[in-house]
Design an enzyme around this catalytic site. Structure first.
Site, PDB file in Angstrom:
ATOM      1  N   ASN A  23     -23.303 -24.728   0.958  1.00 37.17           N
ATOM      2  CA  ASN A  23     -23.262 -25.505  -0.455  1.00 37.17           C
ATOM      3  C   ASN A  23     -23.958 -24.451  -1.411  1.00 37.17           C
ATOM      4  OD1 ASN A  23     -26.227 -26.146  -0.261  1.00 37.17           O
ATOM      5  ND2 ASN A  23     -25.396 -27.650   1.372  1.00 37.17           N
ATOM      6  N   VAL A  32     -19.992 -26.878   9.287  1.00 39.69           N
ATOM      7  CA  VAL A  32     -20.125 -25.542   9.952  1.00 39.69           C
ATOM      8  C   VAL A  32     -21.531 -24.868   9.571  1.00 39.69           C
ATOM      9  CG1 VAL A  32     -18.962 -24.089   8.027  1.00 39.69           C
ATOM     10  CG2 VAL A  32     -18.880 -23.510  10.244  1.00 39.69           C
ATOM     11  N   ASP A  33     -21.935 -25.058   8.400  1.00 40.22           N
ATOM     12  CA  ASP A  33     -23.286 -24.615   7.921  1.00 40.22           C
ATOM     13  C   ASP A  33     -24.383 -25.310   8.662  1.00 40.22           C
ATOM     14  OD1 ASP A  33     -25.032 -23.621   6.154  1.00 40.22           O
ATOM     15  OD2 ASP A  33     -24.708 -25.175   4.639  1.00 40.22           O
TER      16      ASP A  33
HETATM   17  P1  ADP Z   1     -17.019 -27.981   3.373  1.00 39.62           P
HETATM   18  O1  ADP Z   1     -18.437 -28.556   3.042  1.00 39.62           O
HETATM   19  O2  ADP Z   1     -16.695 -26.607   2.913  1.00 39.62           O
HETATM   20  O3  ADP Z   1     -15.941 -28.956   3.598  1.00 39.62           O
HETATM   21  P2  ADP Z   1     -17.550 -28.480   6.416  1.00 39.62           P
HETATM   22  O4  ADP Z   1     -18.593 -27.512   7.397  1.00 39.62           O
HETATM   23  O5  ADP Z   1     -18.149 -29.706   6.263  1.00 39.62           O
HETATM   24  O6  ADP Z   1     -17.394 -27.597   5.048  1.00 39.62           O
HETATM   25  O7  ADP Z   1     -16.047 -28.101   7.145  1.00 39.62           O
HETATM   26  C1  ADP Z   1     -15.278 -27.033   6.955  1.00 39.62           C
HETATM   27  C2  ADP Z   1     -14.441 -26.915   8.093  1.00 39.62           C
HETATM   28  O8  ADP Z   1     -15.378 -26.096   9.213  1.00 39.62           O
HETATM   29  C3  ADP Z   1     -13.982 -28.311   8.897  1.00 39.62           C
HETATM   30  O9  ADP Z   1     -12.449 -28.208   8.939  1.00 39.62           O
HETATM   31  C4  ADP Z   1     -14.617 -28.403   9.899  1.00 39.62           C
HETATM   32  O10 ADP Z   1     -13.871 -28.900  10.788  1.00 39.62           O
HETATM   33  C5  ADP Z   1     -14.897 -27.045  10.350  1.00 39.62           C
HETATM   34  N1  ADP Z   1     -15.974 -26.523  11.320  1.00 39.62           N
HETATM   35  C6  ADP Z   1     -17.077 -27.392  11.554  1.00 39.62           C
HETATM   36  N2  ADP Z   1     -17.885 -26.651  12.496  1.00 39.62           N
HETATM   37  C7  ADP Z   1     -17.468 -25.609  12.923  1.00 39.62           C
HETATM   38  C8  ADP Z   1     -17.565 -24.611  13.658  1.00 39.62           C
HETATM   39  N3  ADP Z   1     -18.564 -24.470  14.271  1.00 39.62           N
HETATM   40  N4  ADP Z   1     -16.725 -23.536  13.767  1.00 39.62           N
HETATM   41  C9  ADP Z   1     -15.432 -23.712  12.886  1.00 39.62           C
HETATM   42  N5  ADP Z   1     -15.177 -24.649  12.046  1.00 39.62           N
HETATM   43  C10 ADP Z   1     -16.214 -25.520  12.085  1.00 39.62           C
END
Ligand code: ADP
Length: 167
Positions: A23, A32-33
């Site tokens: 973000n 994922v962050d």
């Molecule tokens: P954004 O805020 O950009 O939507 P998110 O992290 O909430 O980012 O989600 C982006 C994508 O990453 C989602 O499809 C989620 O399922 C996926 N995701 C979450 N954790 C991981 C991970 N450890 N590795 C790969 N993808 C992930």
């Protein structure tokens, strides 16, 4: 350039750089962050804080990207990019494409040959998976870059099949 689609966890990828769906604060979040900061350790956040102080006082703009160390992760770098929040009324596709183009531009600057992307904006930011897959794949295919492999790392089968249908 080779594009591959895999089911998995981006924090475990053996690539030169992984892309973080960050973000604009660069100070960590969920999804994922959160996973990247948790597994990569405090060195990533420390560099993010320095970047905030030195270059991005107002935060990193949507569609832009910046790199830090990957701390304890197998990758060498994390490229942080800020995806757009999905809107049904305002077409933000260019910003989502920009995340991919800017991340690959940073990868070129770093000399990264292999780069893994998550499905940017499809989690907390609400972008429908099929549409995000189409935009992400098109953006990567159209990029002029020296990166040899882009790996999309999809977190569940639904995301993987959405990307497979668009590939
Ligand atoms: P954004 O805020 O950009 O939507 P998110 O992290 O909430 O980012 O989600 C982006 C994508 O990453 C989602 O499809 C989620 O399922 C996926 N995701 C979450 N954790 C991981 C991970 N450890 N590795 C790969 N993808 C992930």
């Amino acid at each position: 350039m080779r594009i591959s689609l895999v089911l998995g966890d981006i924090t475990q990828q053996q690539v030169d750089a992984i892309v973080n769906a960050a973000n604009s604060s660069l100070l960590g979040g969920g999804g994922v962050d959160g996973a990247i900061h948790r597994k990569g350790g405090p060195a990533i956040l420390e560099e993010c804080r320095k970047l905030r102080a030195s270059h991005y006082g107002k935060g990193l703009a949507t569609g832009q990207a910046v790199a830090t160390t990957a701390g304890n992760l197998p990758a060498r770098w994390v490229i942080h990019t800020v995806g757009p929040v999905y809107s049904a009324t305002d077409d933000r596709s260019e910003l989502l494409a920009s995340c991919h183009h800017q991340s690959l531009r940073i990868a070129d600057e770093l000399g990264a040959q292999t780069v893994a992307f998550p499905a940017i904006s499809t989690g907390i930011y609400g972008w429908p998976m099929a549409s995000a897959a189409e935009i992400a794949l098109q953006a990567v295919r159209s990029a002029s870059t020296r990166v040899a492999e882009v790996r999309f790392v999809l977190f569940d089968r639904e995301a993987l099949s959405a990307f497979e249908s668009q590939n």
